[in-house]
Enzyme design. Structure first.
Site, mmCIF file in Angstrom:
data_model
loop_
_atom_site.group_PDB
_atom_site.id
_atom_site.type_symbol
_atom_site.label_atom_id
_atom_site.label_comp_id
_atom_site.label_asym_id
_atom_site.label_seq_id
_atom_site.Cartn_x
_atom_site.Cartn_y
_atom_site.Cartn_z
ATOM 1 C CG ASN A 207 8.443 -6.322 9.933
ATOM 2 O OD1 ASN A 207 8.125 -7.144 9.084
ATOM 3 N ND2 ASN A 207 7.620 -5.367 10.332
ATOM 4 C CG ASN B 110 -2.133 -0.851 1.045
ATOM 5 O OD1 ASN B 110 -2.528 -1.132 -0.084
ATOM 6 N ND2 ASN B 110 -2.731 -1.274 2.141
ATOM 7 C CB ILE B 111 3.530 2.596 2.201
ATOM 8 C CG1 ILE B 111 2.636 2.605 3.450
ATOM 9 C CG2 ILE B 111 4.413 3.860 2.180
ATOM 10 C CD1 ILE B 111 3.392 2.663 4.765
ATOM 11 N N GLY B 112 4.160 1.417 -0.697
ATOM 12 C CA GLY B 112 5.052 1.379 -1.861
ATOM 13 C C GLY B 112 4.365 1.867 -3.130
ATOM 14 C CG ASN C 256 5.785 1.039 12.117
ATOM 15 O OD1 ASN C 256 6.561 1.872 12.586
ATOM 16 N ND2 ASN C 256 4.626 1.357 11.559
ATOM 17 C CG HIS D 170 6.164 6.175 14.303
ATOM 18 N ND1 HIS D 170 5.440 7.331 14.125
ATOM 19 C CD2 HIS D 170 5.667 5.280 13.423
ATOM 20 C CE1 HIS D 170 4.540 7.127 13.177
ATOM 21 N NE2 HIS D 170 4.653 5.889 12.746
HETATM 22 N N1 APR Z 1 11.368 -8.127 0.650
HETATM 23 C C1 APR Z 1 10.620 -7.274 -0.107
HETATM 24 N N2 APR Z 1 9.317 -7.058 0.109
HETATM 25 C C2 APR Z 1 8.744 -7.722 1.120
HETATM 26 C C3 APR Z 1 9.457 -8.612 1.954
HETATM 27 C C4 APR Z 1 10.829 -8.814 1.681
HETATM 28 N N3 APR Z 1 11.575 -9.632 2.408
HETATM 29 N N4 APR Z 1 8.587 -9.094 2.886
HETATM 30 C C5 APR Z 1 7.399 -8.529 2.645
HETATM 31 N N5 APR Z 1 7.474 -7.701 1.578
HETATM 32 C C6 APR Z 1 6.446 -6.894 0.952
HETATM 33 C C7 APR Z 1 5.083 -7.569 0.906
HETATM 34 O O1 APR Z 1 5.012 -8.490 -0.169
HETATM 35 C C8 APR Z 1 4.150 -6.369 0.711
HETATM 36 O O2 APR Z 1 3.853 -6.115 -0.643
HETATM 37 O O3 APR Z 1 6.217 -5.714 1.715
HETATM 38 C C9 APR Z 1 4.953 -5.185 1.291
HETATM 39 C C10 APR Z 1 4.280 -4.510 2.481
HETATM 40 O O4 APR Z 1 3.130 -3.901 2.018
HETATM 41 P P1 APR Z 1 1.777 -3.795 2.875
HETATM 42 O O5 APR Z 1 1.544 -5.076 3.585
HETATM 43 O O6 APR Z 1 0.724 -3.234 1.979
HETATM 44 O O7 APR Z 1 2.158 -2.752 4.018
HETATM 45 P P2 APR Z 1 2.170 -1.140 3.939
HETATM 46 O O8 APR Z 1 0.858 -0.613 4.336
HETATM 47 O O9 APR Z 1 2.763 -0.715 2.646
HETATM 48 O O10 APR Z 1 3.170 -0.839 5.147
HETATM 49 C C11 APR Z 1 4.510 -1.274 5.102
HETATM 50 O O11 APR Z 1 5.228 0.360 6.697
HETATM 51 O O12 APR Z 1 4.065 1.812 8.091
HETATM 52 C C12 APR Z 1 4.748 0.604 8.007
HETATM 53 O O13 APR Z 1 3.667 -0.737 9.680
HETATM 54 C C13 APR Z 1 3.841 -0.565 8.299
HETATM 55 O O14 APR Z 1 5.639 -2.105 8.512
HETATM 56 C C14 APR Z 1 4.589 -1.677 7.654
HETATM 57 C C15 APR Z 1 5.223 -1.010 6.419
#
Ligand code: APR
Length: 320
Positions: free
Chosen positions: A96, A13-15, A121, A176
């Site tokens: 994480n 979502n953030i990406g 986070n 945070h």
């Molecule tokens: N390498 C690359 N990408 C990864 C890995 C990894 N090892 N593990 C997970 N991902 C990807 C997932 O496939 C997913 O697409 O990270 C992405 C995380 O996206 P979302 O679950 O949509 O989370 P998002 O809302 O973007 O938040 C990401 O930011 O604010 C913080 O708490 C939040 O830790 C979370 C992070």
């Protein structure tokens, strides 16, 4: 001259929001990396197809190969998982932390000169771990939290005073979330500090305290509403503000999770502090003076961050 290259590690979502904002603002070419099959490629293509209508010039691509982030000028890290029901803080930390290890090694191997902004986070511990795993210079690795926390604070204050958000400044310190330290006397409407605005009858101390608490709980409020995820528009916008400060050498004074060694009585740790961000990354930490109450809130925040870092060291013995 070649466009800057922006690597987004995590295309969730953030990406995805980061990629869209970077494209619309023409900050550079964007490569999105994710382990989820097809996700970065799909989002990159979708955003690229918005280009003709929006009218931006930027290449968008998606990958699951770290080699494709080669030479990135900026890396913004959102890879990881968010906390789910039944999961302890240590469970999240453990998962994480492993993600930060692979991301840190990927960045070190392919984009060692990048300015790295971590969003994953629990932020203050993850940015520390990412720096340790990547081995990049401390000034080139920081975390996005303070810009978001202060933006939420500014939004709530602007609402309360019925003035433009542009004329509200806010100052936050510390970790945070729960332990965030909002500094009311350094937060203003057009230069008038909040305590003066209470004296002037613009608001009451009780209302101000409630706004501060709402700011601390800002992330949880959004999670409660969305139910299936956490905030992404404002976190992405905040990180883009930091990336732009670096890419355009703006020397913006922005709060972020930065490595503090010497300032604010701290010896070598990551925590939210006011910084200057320009082409040298985090070029300066602003060493402000706190009063007794502020210092004690900051000390608790620092202790909470140290607790998380110690927990990381307990999970991964290569971190010392
Ligand atoms: N390498 C690359 N990408 C990864 C890995 C990894 N090892 N593990 C997970 N991902 C990807 C997932 O496939 C997913 O697409 O990270 C992405 C995380 O996206 P979302 O679950 O949509 O989370 P998002 O809302 O973007 O938040 C990401 O930011 O604010 C913080 O708490 C939040 O830790 C979370 C992070």
């Amino acid at each position: 001259m070649a466009r800057p290259k922006i690597a987004l590690i995590g295309a969730g979502n953030i990406g995805g929001t980061l990629a869209h904002l970077a494209a619309v603002k023409e900050l550079g070419d964007v490569v999105m990396f994710d382990i989820a099959d097809g996700l970065p490629q799909g989002k990159a293509l979708d955003i690229a197809e918005s280009g003709p209508s929006e009218g931006f010039d930027a290449n968008m691509s998606g990958t699951s190969d770290y080699a494709d982030i080669a030479g990135a000028d900026v890396c913004i890290v959102t890879a990881g998982v968010a906390r789910k029901p039944g999961m302890s803080r240590d469970d999240l930390l453990g998962i994480n932390l492993k993600v930060m290890k692979s991301v840190g090694e990927g960045i070190a191997a392919h984009a060692p000169n990048a300015f790295v902004i971590c969003i994953t986070n629990p932020l203050d511990a993850m940015v520390w771990a990412l720096r340790e795993f990547s081995g990049l210079p401390h000034n080139m690795v920081c975390g996005m939290a303070g810009v978001l926390d202060s933006a939420r604070f500014r939004h709530f204050l602007a609402d309360e005073f019925d003035v433009s958000m542009r004329d509200v400044t806010a100052f936050v310190l510390g970790g945070h979330g729960d332990t965030m330290v909002p500094l009311a006397r350094y937060s203003t409407v057009a230069g008038i500090p909040l305590p003066d605005l209470v004296d002037m009858g613009w608001t009451t101390q009780d209302k101000l305290d409630a706004i501060i608490q709402r700011t601390r709980d800002g992330g949880a409020e959004i999670v409660g509403l969305l139910k299936t995820g956490s905030a992404f528009y404002a976190p992405a916008t905040s990180a883009i503000e930091m990336a732009e400060a670096f890419l355009k050498d703006q020397k913006r004074v922005l709060p972020c999770a930065a490595y503090v060694d010497g300032a604010l009585g701290l010896n070598g740790m990551y925590v939210g502090v006011p910084t200057v961000i320009g082409k040298g990354g985090v070029e300066r930490v602003v060493d402000i003076k706190m009063n007794k109450d502020e210092q004690s809130m900051f000390d608790s925040s620092v202790a909470a961050v140290k607790g998380l870092v110690d927990a990381c060291k307990g999970i991964d013995s290569s971190l010392t």
